[in-house]
Scaffold this active site. Structure first.
Site, mmCIF file in Angstrom:
data_model
loop_
_atom_site.group_PDB
_atom_site.id
_atom_site.type_symbol
_atom_site.label_atom_id
_atom_site.label_comp_id
_atom_site.label_asym_id
_atom_site.label_seq_id
_atom_site.Cartn_x
_atom_site.Cartn_y
_atom_site.Cartn_z
ATOM 1 N N LYS A 22 44.228 13.603 71.115
ATOM 2 C CA LYS A 22 45.265 14.758 71.244
ATOM 3 C C LYS A 22 44.729 15.920 72.065
ATOM 4 C CE LYS A 22 46.508 18.178 68.142
ATOM 5 N NZ LYS A 22 46.374 19.433 68.515
ATOM 6 N N CYS A 119 49.930 25.937 65.948
ATOM 7 C CA CYS A 119 49.738 25.976 64.353
ATOM 8 C C CYS A 119 49.340 27.340 64.036
ATOM 9 C CB CYS A 119 48.625 24.922 64.218
ATOM 10 S SG CYS A 119 49.114 23.472 63.875
ATOM 11 N N ASP A 309 38.600 21.625 62.553
ATOM 12 C CA ASP A 309 39.800 20.520 62.332
ATOM 13 C C ASP A 309 39.428 19.570 61.210
ATOM 14 O OD1 ASP A 309 41.554 21.641 64.306
ATOM 15 O OD2 ASP A 309 39.834 20.906 65.603
HETATM 16 C C1 EPZ Z 1 41.674 23.660 70.501
HETATM 17 O O1 EPZ Z 1 42.286 24.988 70.391
HETATM 18 C C2 EPZ Z 1 42.243 22.795 69.881
HETATM 19 N N1 EPZ Z 1 43.613 22.640 70.226
HETATM 20 C C3 EPZ Z 1 42.245 23.136 68.254
HETATM 21 O O2 EPZ Z 1 42.993 22.148 67.552
HETATM 22 C C4 EPZ Z 1 40.883 23.176 67.675
HETATM 23 O O3 EPZ Z 1 41.058 23.597 66.452
HETATM 24 C C5 EPZ Z 1 40.090 24.379 68.438
HETATM 25 O O4 EPZ Z 1 40.288 23.944 70.166
HETATM 26 C C6 EPZ Z 1 38.642 24.569 68.426
HETATM 27 O O5 EPZ Z 1 38.046 23.481 68.538
HETATM 28 C C7 EPZ Z 1 43.752 21.981 71.289
HETATM 29 O O6 EPZ Z 1 43.007 21.554 71.921
HETATM 30 C C8 EPZ Z 1 45.268 21.672 71.877
HETATM 31 P P1 EPZ Z 1 40.048 28.008 70.948
HETATM 32 P P2 EPZ Z 1 42.115 26.244 71.353
HETATM 33 O O7 EPZ Z 1 40.254 28.681 72.238
HETATM 34 O O8 EPZ Z 1 41.686 26.030 72.598
HETATM 35 C C9 EPZ Z 1 39.787 32.746 69.779
HETATM 36 C C10 EPZ Z 1 44.331 20.890 65.851
HETATM 37 O O9 EPZ Z 1 44.694 20.890 64.878
HETATM 38 N N2 EPZ Z 1 40.624 32.914 71.077
HETATM 39 O O10 EPZ Z 1 38.516 27.136 71.072
HETATM 40 O O11 EPZ Z 1 43.423 27.203 71.055
HETATM 41 C C11 EPZ Z 1 40.930 31.726 68.828
HETATM 42 O O12 EPZ Z 1 41.664 32.811 68.174
HETATM 43 C C12 EPZ Z 1 43.999 22.283 66.745
HETATM 44 O O13 EPZ Z 1 44.258 19.745 66.529
HETATM 45 C C13 EPZ Z 1 40.715 34.277 71.345
HETATM 46 O O14 EPZ Z 1 40.287 35.111 70.571
HETATM 47 O O15 EPZ Z 1 41.177 26.931 70.404
HETATM 48 C C14 EPZ Z 1 39.946 31.085 67.846
HETATM 49 O O16 EPZ Z 1 39.497 32.046 66.915
HETATM 50 C C15 EPZ Z 1 44.539 23.417 65.998
HETATM 51 N N3 EPZ Z 1 41.242 34.356 72.585
HETATM 52 C C16 EPZ Z 1 38.635 30.832 68.867
HETATM 53 O O17 EPZ Z 1 38.584 31.614 70.113
HETATM 54 C C17 EPZ Z 1 41.604 33.655 73.550
HETATM 55 O O18 EPZ Z 1 42.194 33.763 74.639
HETATM 56 C C18 EPZ Z 1 38.724 29.319 69.189
HETATM 57 O O19 EPZ Z 1 39.793 28.829 69.963
HETATM 58 C C19 EPZ Z 1 41.304 32.145 72.931
HETATM 59 C C20 EPZ Z 1 40.829 31.913 71.979
#
Ligand code: EPZ
Length: 437
Positions: A22, A119, A309
């Site tokens: 996904k 989510c 995850d």
């Molecule tokens: C991706 O989310 C995945 N989603 C998530 O999977 C996964 O848990 C996550 O990466 C970490 O591996 C998709 O790929 C669609 P991040 P993403 O940006 O890209 C903070 C699932 O269940 N952050 O790596 O949104 C954020 O709040 C899902 O399949 C900021 O602060 O995750 C988090 O604490 C859920 N500002 C951390 O970084 C931003 O602009 C990591 O988030 C962006 C992120």
């Protein structure tokens, strides 16, 4: 709203087959906008997140043909702008529209993003994304229901450094830089296998990208890209979910398409807990070998660490291990909400604000319940549960399947955001349940 009634206590046994991840497929679909010719993506799962992205792409003029076997053809030759209200209506709770920005700015010079969801596992801000886009020269304008972006002078390569190796922000840089003028250097990049697969796709399209040591990625912008033909990387999050389900239910599941290399951190933990696994050419067999399970201390982290995850379904198995397990969640500040329902079912889980079990993380000394202590083994009893989010929901399903007695699990359609045909798979594994709309 859909609900299933589960009669638990039966080991899950049999085979499930994975499709593409996904968290790669949805981004690869967006990458197709960057090409001047059509793309073909294979192994695309029939999940609702794919449906949401398909609808958003169609809204932007991309023609999509999605066959039952998972082959998707995407033709971006008539790509066009869409209105914020329509994007909002189609995006649902998805966060994907933020990744449309770079490709649309290249193709059309403007992009809109509504207020985003995803989510509910923390604040999930988009500040890194907006900073990245500004570095490339995008002009960002706040509007009443979202954001309008434009690139009056085109997008130019930039030196970007991420404060945290965010998956989405790294993808943002990749999707924006490949056609930006000149060189881009990204430091502090996420290097998840799904990102490496996206890089492989972009290279097939004609991009020039090198991944250096220490989370540095360099991109040399090119003027145009073609379409790609690619088989998506398998879904390692789904693989880990079924592995945990096998362990929690005393079962035995062969996960077709799972590969060792991208799951090493998970496989180590699975083995330490007392799970057995056989790594085969075409998949991995995960099973409970009998005897007691062991407690573990885990810290979730970015790749190559133990993924955030993976923890939720594993918590159910840990409730059956003898002793105290600790999970320190360092990726999201609020990802233990799902444990409340498990406690109602009889698990002993306490959550803490402190960084337990290892390195202090960025959520320490703040008001975030981001560590959990699980004490086992405890008997789980059936209960009425409402699925809160994708991975937490899968964990609840596993608990219901492992529990004694009957559980009513509502809002189960949320699980189909990320698990293809999961009710069919449960049936194939011998689960005893009935489904009602
Ligand atoms: C991706 O989310 C995945 N989603 C998530 O999977 C996964 O848990 C996550 O990466 C970490 O591996 C998709 O790929 C669609 P991040 P993403 O940006 O890209 C903070 C699932 O269940 N952050 O790596 O949104 C954020 O709040 C899902 O399949 C900021 O602060 O995750 C988090 O604490 C859920 N500002 C951390 O970084 C931003 O602009 C990591 O988030 C962006 C992120």
């Amino acid at each position: 709203m859909s609900q299933i009634t589960v009669r638990g206590g039966k080991p899950l046994k049999g085979r499930v087959d994975l499709k593409g991840a996904k968290n790669l497929v949805t981004k690869a679909m967006v990458a197709a906008i960057l090409g001047d010719t059509p793309s073909e993506l294979r192994d695309v799962p029939h999940i609702s997140d794919v449906e949401v992205v398909s609808n958003l792409l169609k809204l932007h003029g991309v023609a999509i043909d999605f066959a039952d076997d998972g082959t998707m053809k995407l033709d971006p030759t008539n790509v066009k702008s869409a209105r914020m209200v329509d994007i909002d209506a189609h995006a649902g709770s998805s966060r994907i529209p933020i990744l449309f920005c770079g490709p649309l700015l290249h193709q059309l010079g403007e992009a809109f993003i509504p207020d985003l969801g995803g989510c509910h596992i923390g604040d999930r801000p988009i500040d890194f994304h907006l900073d990245v886009l500004r570095h490339f020269g995008a002009v960002i304008e706040k509007q009443p229901n979202g954001i309008r972006m434009s690139a009056p002078n085109g997008l130019k390569g930039a030196k970007v450094s991420l404060p945290y190796p965010s998956v989405g922000a790294t993808e943002q840089v990749l999707l924006t830089s490949v056609r930006a003028e000149g060189l881009t250097e990204l430091s502090g990049a996420a290097i998840e296998p799904e990102i490496m697969d996206l890089i492989a796709i972009l290279q097939k399209m004609g991009a020039i990208i090198s991944v250096d040591t220490d989370r540095v990625i360099r991109i040399e912008g090119v003027k145009s890209l073609t379409g790609f033909s690619h088989r998506a990387l398998f879904d390692r999050n789904e693989a880990a979910s079924w592995a945990a389900a096998a362990l929690a239910t005393h079962g035995d599941i062969f996960v077709g398409g799972a590969r060792q290399q991208e799951m090493m951190a998970f496989l180590n933990v699975f083995r330490k807990v007392g799970g057995a696994l056989d790594i085969e050419e075409d998949g991995i067999r995960f099973y409970h070998p009998g005897g007691e399970l062991n407690p573990v201390v885990i810290e979730t982290d970015v790749h190559p660490g133990f993924m955030t995850d993976w923890q939720q379904p594993l918590v159910v198995a840990l409730s059956q291990a003898k002793g105290l397990s600790i999970i320190h969640e360092t990726v999201y500040e609020n990802r233990f909400g799902f444990t409340e329902a498990l406690v109602e079912m009889g698990a002993q889980i306490q959550i803490y604000r402190e960084c337990l079990g290892g390195t202090p993380c960025r959520f320490g000394q703040r008001n975030y319940y981001h560590s959990a202590v699980i004490s086992g083994p405890t008997k789980l009893q059936g209960a009425d549960i409402r699925v809160p989010d994708l991975r937490g929901g899968f964990s609840h399903m596993v608990a219901a399947l492992a529990a004694e007695g009957t559980s009513n699990v509502s809002n189960v359609q949320l699980i189909s955001r990320g698990y293809e045909h999961f009710l069919q798979k449960l049936e194939d594994l011998g689960a005893d349940f009935t489904y009602s709309e």
